[in-house]
Motif scaffolding. Structure first.
Motif, PDB file in Angstrom:
ATOM      1  N   TYR A  71     -13.157  -5.615   0.537  1.00  0.00           N
ATOM      2  CA  TYR A  71     -14.275  -6.272   1.272  1.00  0.00           C
ATOM      3  C   TYR A  71     -13.957  -7.602   1.657  1.00  0.00           C
ATOM      4  CZ  TYR A  71     -19.310  -6.644   2.250  1.00  0.00           C
ATOM      5  OH  TYR A  71     -20.625  -6.964   2.606  1.00  0.00           O
ATOM      6  N   LEU A  72     -13.161  -8.364   0.819  1.00  0.00           N
ATOM      7  CA  LEU A  72     -12.702  -9.722   1.357  1.00  0.00           C
ATOM      8  C   LEU A  72     -11.842  -9.480   2.668  1.00  0.00           C
ATOM      9  CD1 LEU A  72     -12.242 -12.883   0.938  1.00  0.00           C
ATOM     10  CD2 LEU A  72     -10.468 -12.139  -0.628  1.00  0.00           C
ATOM     11  N   MET A  73     -10.931  -8.423   2.577  1.00  0.00           N
ATOM     12  CA  MET A  73     -10.048  -8.348   3.962  1.00  0.00           C
ATOM     13  C   MET A  73     -10.944  -7.842   4.873  1.00  0.00           C
ATOM     14  SD  MET A  73      -7.281  -9.419   2.883  1.00  0.00           S
ATOM     15  CE  MET A  73      -6.721  -9.053   4.278  1.00  0.00           C
ATOM     16  N   PHE A  74     -12.089  -7.312   4.848  1.00  0.00           N
ATOM     17  CA  PHE A  74     -12.952  -6.732   5.591  1.00  0.00           C
ATOM     18  C   PHE A  74     -13.700  -7.971   6.291  1.00  0.00           C
ATOM     19  CE2 PHE A  74     -17.430  -5.160   6.885  1.00  0.00           C
ATOM     20  CZ  PHE A  74     -16.692  -4.144   7.952  1.00  0.00           C
ATOM     21  N   SER A 160       3.643  -8.393   7.044  1.00  0.00           N
ATOM     22  CA  SER A 160       4.082  -8.307   5.590  1.00  0.00           C
ATOM     23  C   SER A 160       3.662  -6.843   5.078  1.00  0.00           C
ATOM     24  CB  SER A 160       3.284  -9.442   4.876  1.00  0.00           C
ATOM     25  OG  SER A 160       3.760 -10.583   5.172  1.00  0.00           O
ATOM     26  N   ILE A 161       2.679  -6.363   5.678  1.00  0.00           N
ATOM     27  CA  ILE A 161       2.042  -5.042   5.232  1.00  0.00           C
ATOM     28  C   ILE A 161       2.783  -3.972   5.682  1.00  0.00           C
ATOM     29  CG2 ILE A 161       0.101  -3.305   5.216  1.00  0.00           C
ATOM     30  CD1 ILE A 161      -1.908  -5.828   5.205  1.00  0.00           C
ATOM     31  N   VAL A 162       3.286  -4.132   6.948  1.00  0.00           N
ATOM     32  CA  VAL A 162       4.368  -3.212   7.347  1.00  0.00           C
ATOM     33  C   VAL A 162       5.498  -3.188   6.589  1.00  0.00           C
ATOM     34  CG1 VAL A 162       5.842  -2.643   9.613  1.00  0.00           C
ATOM     35  CG2 VAL A 162       3.163  -3.104   9.762  1.00  0.00           C
ATOM     36  N   PHE A 190      -0.949   5.044  13.162  1.00  0.00           N
ATOM     37  CA  PHE A 190      -2.192   4.241  12.973  1.00  0.00           C
ATOM     38  C   PHE A 190      -2.373   3.146  13.955  1.00  0.00           C
ATOM     39  CE2 PHE A 190      -4.196   0.723  10.613  1.00  0.00           C
ATOM     40  CZ  PHE A 190      -5.446   1.173  10.566  1.00  0.00           C
ATOM     41  N   LEU A 191      -1.175   2.230  13.800  1.00  0.00           N
ATOM     42  CA  LEU A 191      -1.436   1.070  14.684  1.00  0.00           C
ATOM     43  C   LEU A 191      -1.529   1.553  16.185  1.00  0.00           C
ATOM     44  CD1 LEU A 191       1.706  -0.804  13.039  1.00  0.00           C
ATOM     45  CD2 LEU A 191      -1.014  -1.360  12.974  1.00  0.00           C
ATOM     46  N   SER A 192      -0.853   2.391  16.820  1.00  0.00           N
ATOM     47  CA  SER A 192      -1.134   2.970  18.156  1.00  0.00           C
ATOM     48  C   SER A 192      -2.606   3.582  18.284  1.00  0.00           C
ATOM     49  CB  SER A 192      -0.017   4.238  18.323  1.00  0.00           C
ATOM     50  OG  SER A 192       1.306   3.932  18.198  1.00  0.00           O
ATOM     51  N   ILE A 247      -4.327  -0.126   2.318  1.00  0.00           N
ATOM     52  CA  ILE A 247      -6.008  -0.069   2.696  1.00  0.00           C
ATOM     53  C   ILE A 247      -6.274  -1.648   3.171  1.00  0.00           C
ATOM     54  CG2 ILE A 247      -8.278   0.212   1.729  1.00  0.00           C
ATOM     55  CD1 ILE A 247      -7.039   1.851  -0.436  1.00  0.00           C
ATOM     56  N   VAL A 248      -5.541  -2.515   2.702  1.00  0.00           N
ATOM     57  CA  VAL A 248      -6.038  -3.760   3.028  1.00  0.00           C
ATOM     58  C   VAL A 248      -5.853  -4.095   4.619  1.00  0.00           C
ATOM     59  CG1 VAL A 248      -5.375  -5.193   1.040  1.00  0.00           C
ATOM     60  CG2 VAL A 248      -3.687  -4.641   2.619  1.00  0.00           C
ATOM     61  N   LEU A 249      -4.684  -3.295   5.156  1.00  0.00           N
ATOM     62  CA  LEU A 249      -4.395  -3.250   6.847  1.00  0.00           C
ATOM     63  C   LEU A 249      -5.620  -2.808   7.420  1.00  0.00           C
ATOM     64  CD1 LEU A 249      -2.690  -4.019   9.142  1.00  0.00           C
ATOM     65  CD2 LEU A 249      -1.689  -1.738   8.605  1.00  0.00           C
ATOM     66  N   GLY A 250      -5.974  -1.441   6.904  1.00  0.00           N
ATOM     67  CA  GLY A 250      -7.110  -0.898   7.606  1.00  0.00           C
ATOM     68  C   GLY A 250      -8.468  -1.771   7.535  1.00  0.00           C
ATOM     69  N   SER A 251      -8.810  -2.381   6.121  1.00  0.00           N
ATOM     70  CA  SER A 251     -10.097  -3.092   6.238  1.00  0.00           C
ATOM     71  C   SER A 251     -10.126  -4.385   6.921  1.00  0.00           C
ATOM     72  CB  SER A 251     -10.262  -3.574   4.616  1.00  0.00           C
ATOM     73  OG  SER A 251     -10.107  -2.435   3.575  1.00  0.00           O
ATOM     74  N   PHE A 252      -8.961  -4.986   7.011  1.00  0.00           N
ATOM     75  CA  PHE A 252      -9.043  -6.108   8.168  1.00  0.00           C
ATOM     76  C   PHE A 252      -9.115  -5.644   9.455  1.00  0.00           C
ATOM     77  CE2 PHE A 252      -6.552  -9.162  10.492  1.00  0.00           C
ATOM     78  CZ  PHE A 252      -6.964 -10.349  10.210  1.00  0.00           C
TER      79      PHE A 252
END
Length: 391
Positions: A71-74, A160-162, A190-192, A247-252
């Motif tokens: 949620y913080l990353m969101f 970093s996440i990648v 996902f990134l595409s 998940i942090v990447l998706g939330s952000f």
């Protein structure tokens, strides 16, 4: 017949709920007395209550803390309007990439000179916008150095996440080249898809701007805007779990899409962040503190390594931030570098990855956890102190 007996795990969870309630109640007052950031205060409180045995092992507590972090990353993503990001001055973009490249090159040099584990190439430059986004509550959205720092941190965090995702695929036990290739493929897809959705929504809302009002009406007693955001937040978590991505990447990214295309509701971010900062996010900080063994502070070698690691990570960021000195000035350059020196959970995640793969020993792992906490507490306090120094 109604059973009143609570099992052992139930009692542990009840104790944790009481601890959370007390920390939520008293942490703002303690933070004010100690003149510490409230996030740092919650980490300290979490470590203290865990040390005295008030917090036991609980899967429910861990899940709730993870939700708080996501949620913080969101919310952090909602600070980034992708349209502004893509329309940035080319000079800022060049300096941003130069800053990140320098950080990784110097980290690689340090790892080579001191013959450290290759995992430190990921650890030293790791960056997160999570705690950095908290600074908006103190500096506001008109702060130039913070806005640039958020843009650079966004780029660096994605990198970093990648790298963490790829390294995680390589370091997992019984992993095969097929598993590694699958993880990289899922990440690329996902990134595409994110890029294609960005383009699609841009066209859709350009032709049908009223569609925004349908999704998030101006006047609404049913809180459709909050419900829509929470639905997106939950669905992106599900997608990340299915594809085994971070998940942090998706939330952000989910937060940044809402800020980009549905920013007409000016009070939306306030409504979402109020719940987060008042409940879910403090639970994450309390949990983070509870994972730290306070007795490690008495181990001279671990503390020394933690301090050295912190100085290296902070020093490198300030040194690399010199590429922005003409743009934001010397004082803001130092604040810029410090702002990137609070990776916290991503640092802990990278350390955990290295430890579970047995490329880091227990002592280094403990030092990295302590480093993450030192940075969260000391760097945040240093930013507040330096920002109050008159020019």
């Amino acid at each position: 017949m109604h059973h009143n007996v609570i099992d052992t795990q139930g009692l542990i969870d009840l104790k944790i709920l009481i601890v959370i309630a007390l920390c939520l109640l008293f942490s703002p007052h303690i933070a004010k007395i100690l003149r510490l950031p409230i996030s740092a205060t919650e980490i300290i409180l979490g470590s203290i209550v865990a040390y005295f045995g008030f917090i036991g092992k609980s899967e429910n507590f861990s899940i709730l803390a993870n939700v708080g972090f996501y949620y913080l990353m969101f919310i952090a993503g909602m600070e980034i309007n992708l349209r502004t990001f893509f329309s940035l001055d080319k000079e800022i973009i060049k300096k941003s990439f130069l800053y990140i490249i320098l950080l990784y090159v110097l980290s690689l040099l340090i790892v080579w000179i001191f013959k450290l584990s290759f995992v430190f190439v990921l650890i030293i430059p790791v960056m997160s916008v999570g705690l950095l986004s908290l600074l908006y509550k103190d500096f506001g959205k008109e702060c130039d150095w913070l806005n640039i720092a958020m843009i650079v941190a966004t780029l660096a965090e994605v990198i970093s996440i990648v790298l963490l995702t790829i390294a995680g695929a390589f370091l997992q036990e019984q992993t095969t080249i097929v598993d590694v290739a699958q993880s990289i493929l899922y990440l690329a897809i996902f990134l595409s898809l994110c890029f294609l959705i960005f383009k699609f929504l841009g066209v859709l809302f350009w032709w049908y701007p009223q569609f925004k009002i349908v999704l998030m009406p101006w006047e609404d007693k049913n809180e459709k805007d909050i419900r829509f955001c929470m639905a997106i937040f939950i669905l992106i978590i599900v997608a990340m779990i299915i594809t085994k991505l971070e998940i942090v990447l998706g939330s952000f990214i989910a937060g940044s899409f809402i800020a980009t295309f549905l920013g007409h509701k000016k009070d939306l971010e306030y409504k979402i962040s109020t719940f987060g900062y008042g409940f879910l996010i403090p639970i994450f900080f309390i949990y983070t503190g509870s994972t730290f063994d306070l007795s490690m502070i008495l181990n001279y070698h671990i503390v020394l390594k933690a301090i050295l690691l912190m100085l290296v990570m902070v020093g490198l960021r300030i040194l690399c931030a010199s590429v922005f000195v003409k743009t934001i000035g010397f004082k803001n350059m130092v604040l810029f570098g410090l702002g990137h020196s609070m990776p916290l959970t991503l640092l802990i995640a990278t350390a955990t990855l290295g430890y579970s793969a047995k490329v880091l020993d227990q002592e280094i792992y403990s030092a990295l956890i302590l480093t993450a906490l030192f940075e969260a507490i000391l760097v945040m306090s240093a930013i507040k102190f330096i920002s109050n120094i008159k020019k």
